[in-house]
Design a protein around this motif. Structure first.
Motif, PDB file in Angstrom:
ATOM      1  N   ASP A  26     -17.807 -65.524  87.612  1.00 55.52           N
ATOM      2  CA  ASP A  26     -18.549 -64.296  87.342  1.00 55.52           C
ATOM      3  C   ASP A  26     -18.867 -64.148  85.859  1.00 55.52           C
ATOM      4  OD1 ASP A  26     -18.338 -63.833  90.006  1.00 55.52           O
ATOM      5  OD2 ASP A  26     -17.355 -61.882  89.837  1.00 55.52           O
ATOM      6  N   LEU A  27     -17.953 -64.558  84.999  1.00 57.15           N
ATOM      7  CA  LEU A  27     -18.230 -64.498  83.562  1.00 57.15           C
ATOM      8  C   LEU A  27     -19.362 -65.442  83.195  1.00 57.15           C
ATOM      9  CD1 LEU A  27     -14.617 -64.340  82.045  1.00 57.15           C
ATOM     10  CD2 LEU A  27     -16.257 -62.471  82.305  1.00 57.15           C
ATOM     11  N   GLN A  28     -19.339 -66.648  83.737  1.00 55.37           N
ATOM     12  CA  GLN A  28     -20.419 -67.596  83.457  1.00 55.37           C
ATOM     13  C   GLN A  28     -21.751 -67.081  83.991  1.00 55.37           C
ATOM     14  OE1 GLN A  28     -19.030 -71.239  85.224  1.00 55.37           O
ATOM     15  NE2 GLN A  28     -17.514 -71.622  83.615  1.00 55.37           N
ATOM     16  N   ALA A  29     -21.744 -66.490  85.185  1.00 56.47           N
ATOM     17  CA  ALA A  29     -22.981 -65.942  85.741  1.00 56.47           C
ATOM     18  C   ALA A  29     -23.508 -64.795  84.890  1.00 56.47           C
ATOM     19  CB  ALA A  29     -22.740 -65.478  87.179  1.00 56.47           C
ATOM     20  N   SER A  30     -22.608 -63.981  84.344  1.00 54.88           N
ATOM     21  CA  SER A  30     -23.044 -62.864  83.496  1.00 54.88           C
ATOM     22  C   SER A  30     -23.685 -63.353  82.217  1.00 54.88           C
ATOM     23  CB  SER A  30     -21.845 -61.965  83.178  1.00 54.88           C
ATOM     24  OG  SER A  30     -21.299 -61.403  84.349  1.00 54.88           O
ATOM     25  N   LEU A 110     -10.353 -58.022  93.619  1.00 55.38           N
ATOM     26  CA  LEU A 110      -9.668 -57.639  92.383  1.00 55.38           C
ATOM     27  C   LEU A 110     -10.129 -58.496  91.214  1.00 55.38           C
ATOM     28  CD1 LEU A 110      -7.382 -56.100  90.866  1.00 55.38           C
ATOM     29  CD2 LEU A 110      -5.806 -57.849  91.699  1.00 55.38           C
ATOM     30  N   ALA A 111     -10.262 -59.803  91.439  1.00 57.74           N
ATOM     31  CA  ALA A 111     -10.715 -60.698  90.381  1.00 57.74           C
ATOM     32  C   ALA A 111     -12.159 -60.397  89.987  1.00 57.74           C
ATOM     33  CB  ALA A 111     -10.575 -62.150  90.838  1.00 57.74           C
ATOM     34  N   LYS A 112     -13.030 -60.129  90.964  1.00 57.91           N
ATOM     35  CA  LYS A 112     -14.421 -59.816  90.648  1.00 57.91           C
ATOM     36  C   LYS A 112     -14.527 -58.508  89.862  1.00 57.91           C
ATOM     37  CE  LYS A 112     -17.856 -60.461  93.310  1.00 57.91           C
ATOM     38  NZ  LYS A 112     -18.544 -61.473  92.472  1.00 57.91           N
ATOM     39  N   THR A 113     -13.727 -57.522  90.229  1.00 59.54           N
ATOM     40  CA  THR A 113     -13.765 -56.259  89.512  1.00 59.54           C
ATOM     41  C   THR A 113     -13.236 -56.422  88.094  1.00 59.54           C
ATOM     42  OG1 THR A 113     -13.351 -55.180  91.645  1.00 59.54           O
ATOM     43  CG2 THR A 113     -13.166 -53.830  89.673  1.00 59.54           C
ATOM     44  N   LEU A 114     -12.213 -57.239  87.923  1.00 56.05           N
ATOM     45  CA  LEU A 114     -11.707 -57.515  86.581  1.00 56.05           C
ATOM     46  C   LEU A 114     -12.768 -58.188  85.724  1.00 56.05           C
ATOM     47  CD1 LEU A 114      -9.403 -57.643  84.525  1.00 56.05           C
ATOM     48  CD2 LEU A 114      -8.666 -59.787  85.592  1.00 56.05           C
ATOM     49  N   ALA A 115     -13.496 -59.148  86.305  1.00 56.55           N
ATOM     50  CA  ALA A 115     -14.576 -59.796  85.559  1.00 56.55           C
ATOM     51  C   ALA A 115     -15.670 -58.789  85.204  1.00 56.55           C
ATOM     52  CB  ALA A 115     -15.149 -60.949  86.391  1.00 56.55           C
ATOM     53  N   HIS A 116     -15.954 -57.877  86.117  1.00 59.64           N
ATOM     54  CA  HIS A 116     -16.949 -56.838  85.830  1.00 59.64           C
ATOM     55  C   HIS A 116     -16.523 -55.990  84.648  1.00 59.64           C
ATOM     56  CE1 HIS A 116     -18.526 -52.692  86.348  1.00 59.64           C
ATOM     57  NE2 HIS A 116     -19.663 -53.323  86.599  1.00 59.64           N
ATOM     58  N   TRP A 117     -15.230 -55.630  84.600  1.00 60.51           N
ATOM     59  CA  TRP A 117     -14.759 -54.823  83.470  1.00 60.51           C
ATOM     60  C   TRP A 117     -14.818 -55.610  82.162  1.00 60.51           C
ATOM     61  CZ3 TRP A 117     -10.344 -55.438  80.325  1.00 60.51           C
ATOM     62  CH2 TRP A 117     -10.129 -54.398  79.424  1.00 60.51           C
ATOM     63  N   LEU A 118     -14.527 -56.899  82.209  1.00 62.64           N
ATOM     64  CA  LEU A 118     -14.540 -57.706  80.992  1.00 62.64           C
ATOM     65  C   LEU A 118     -15.925 -57.781  80.369  1.00 62.64           C
ATOM     66  CD1 LEU A 118     -12.195 -60.675  81.999  1.00 62.64           C
ATOM     67  CD2 LEU A 118     -11.694 -58.834  80.378  1.00 62.64           C
ATOM     68  N   VAL A 119     -16.976 -57.740  81.180  1.00 60.28           N
ATOM     69  CA  VAL A 119     -18.327 -57.872  80.640  1.00 60.28           C
ATOM     70  C   VAL A 119     -19.032 -56.525  80.466  1.00 60.28           C
ATOM     71  CG1 VAL A 119     -18.618 -60.181  81.585  1.00 60.28           C
ATOM     72  CG2 VAL A 119     -19.352 -58.215  82.924  1.00 60.28           C
ATOM     73  N   THR A 120     -18.462 -55.451  80.990  1.00 60.10           N
ATOM     74  CA  THR A 120     -19.096 -54.130  80.839  1.00 60.10           C
ATOM     75  C   THR A 120     -18.164 -53.134  80.162  1.00 60.10           C
ATOM     76  OG1 THR A 120     -18.392 -53.517  83.094  1.00 60.10           O
ATOM     77  CG2 THR A 120     -20.594 -54.453  82.838  1.00 60.10           C
ATOM     78  N   GLY A 121     -16.964 -52.944  80.695  1.00 60.33           N
ATOM     79  CA  GLY A 121     -16.065 -51.934  80.145  1.00 60.33           C
ATOM     80  C   GLY A 121     -15.478 -52.305  78.805  1.00 60.33           C
ATOM     81  N   LEU A 122     -14.993 -53.528  78.661  1.00 62.38           N
ATOM     82  CA  LEU A 122     -14.374 -53.944  77.406  1.00 62.38           C
ATOM     83  C   LEU A 122     -15.335 -53.902  76.229  1.00 62.38           C
ATOM     84  CD1 LEU A 122     -11.829 -54.942  76.024  1.00 62.38           C
ATOM     85  CD2 LEU A 122     -12.465 -57.286  76.644  1.00 62.38           C
ATOM     86  N   PRO A 123     -16.596 -54.358  76.363  1.00 59.12           N
ATOM     87  CA  PRO A 123     -17.524 -54.201  75.226  1.00 59.12           C
ATOM     88  C   PRO A 123     -17.751 -52.739  74.838  1.00 59.12           C
ATOM     89  CG  PRO A 123     -18.364 -55.843  76.747  1.00 59.12           C
ATOM     90  CD  PRO A 123     -17.188 -55.213  77.412  1.00 59.12           C
ATOM     91  N   LEU A 124     -17.720 -51.832  75.810  1.00 63.33           N
ATOM     92  CA  LEU A 124     -17.861 -50.413  75.477  1.00 63.33           C
ATOM     93  C   LEU A 124     -16.685 -49.922  74.642  1.00 63.33           C
ATOM     94  CD1 LEU A 124     -19.124 -48.901  78.869  1.00 63.33           C
ATOM     95  CD2 LEU A 124     -20.472 -49.717  76.936  1.00 63.33           C
ATOM     96  N   VAL A 125     -15.491 -50.386  74.983  1.00 59.46           N
ATOM     97  CA  VAL A 125     -14.302 -50.009  74.217  1.00 59.46           C
ATOM     98  C   VAL A 125     -14.400 -50.532  72.789  1.00 59.46           C
ATOM     99  CG1 VAL A 125     -11.790 -50.215  74.091  1.00 59.46           C
ATOM    100  CG2 VAL A 125     -12.901 -49.939  76.309  1.00 59.46           C
ATOM    101  N   LEU A 126     -14.874 -51.759  72.634  1.00 59.93           N
ATOM    102  CA  LEU A 126     -14.989 -52.349  71.302  1.00 59.93           C
ATOM    103  C   LEU A 126     -16.091 -51.692  70.471  1.00 59.93           C
ATOM    104  CD1 LEU A 126     -14.589 -56.126  72.258  1.00 59.93           C
ATOM    105  CD2 LEU A 126     -12.847 -54.564  71.388  1.00 59.93           C
TER     106      LEU A 126
END
Length: 238
Positions: A26-30, A110-126
């Motif tokens: 999912d990270l590579q696809a994003s 769970l893994a797909k949702t975690l990948a979603h947060w890594l590419v959307t939620g985490l950048p918002l936090v940063l």
């Protein structure tokens, strides 16, 4: 005895490897589709930067409402990206292969949702501290704001995954997704902004953070099961 021990240790490793493979894929696809990666960030920045121009640029007003502005912008940015959580896999048939995997579907969700947060939620936090400075928030408030976003944005992703799974395959899924998910987001929004307001007023934020931590634990525990069941229903009706 040795064979049973090896079998007991092989199953978890296989599950962890499958979850890691889903996250990597999912990270590579994003990163291969940068528009899906950049749109939530650009939306987040535009909402925060345009709000002072449309309402009031006064420093006292922005300091008081800055945490609410950032939280609402983060909520809407997460909502904007939820439609793509399962959509691409549904269109190319990958989702059906995930359902047929020997590993439990809820762990793959769970893994797909975690990948979603890594590419959307985490950048918002940063990105939040930079925008918080622009809204004249103080140092302690900025730190608490980032902490609440770090705890709260995964909750948004996990709750949103249930709605994304339920509306999968529908023509007007985006509108229905918003109607389903926004009421569930309100408690997270209230406690997220309330934590920053309490910190700005000098009050203790331990109770607020404990409640947000409880939201996170409940969403991580329950949402993958609900999303997996909703995916099976959506695939059976498609």
């Amino acid at each position: 005895m040795t064979a049973k021990l090896q079998a007991a240790t092989t199953v978890p490793v296989g599950v962890v490897a499958a979850m890691g493979g889903v996250v990597r894929r999912d990270l590579q696809a994003s990163f291969r589709q940068p528009q899906d990666l950049l749109n939530p960030l650009l939306f987040f920045m535009m909402v925060v930067t345009l709000f002072p121009l449309g309402v009031s640029p006064e420093e006292s007003f922005l300091r008081q409402s800055g945490s609410g502005i950032l939280w609402v912008a983060a909520l809407l940015s997460t909502l904007l990206s939820l439609d793509h959580l399962f959509r691409h896999d549904f269109d190319n048939g990958t989702l059906e292969q995930l359902v047929l995997q020997p590993q439990p579907l809820y762990l793959l969700v769970l893994a797909k949702t975690l990948a979603h947060w890594l590419v959307t939620g985490l950048p918002l936090v940063l990105l939040a501290p930079v925008l918080a400075v622009m809204l004249h928030l103080e140092g302690n408030s900025i730190a608490i704001l980032c902490l609440t976003l770090l705890i709260g944005t995964p909750v948004l992703s996990f709750i949103g995954s249930v709605g994304a799974a339920l509306t999968l395959g529908l023509r007007s899924g985006g509108v229905l997704l918003s109607l389903l998910i926004i009421p569930l987001y309100i408690p997270v929004l209230i406690f997220g902004t309330g934590t920053v307001a309490a910190a700005a007023g000098g009050a203790s934020v331990g109770a607020y953070l404990a409640l947000m931590g409880a939201f996170l634990v409940l969403s991580v525990t329950l949402a993958p099961f609900a999303s997996a069941a909703a995916l099976r229903i959506s695939l059976s009706n498609s």
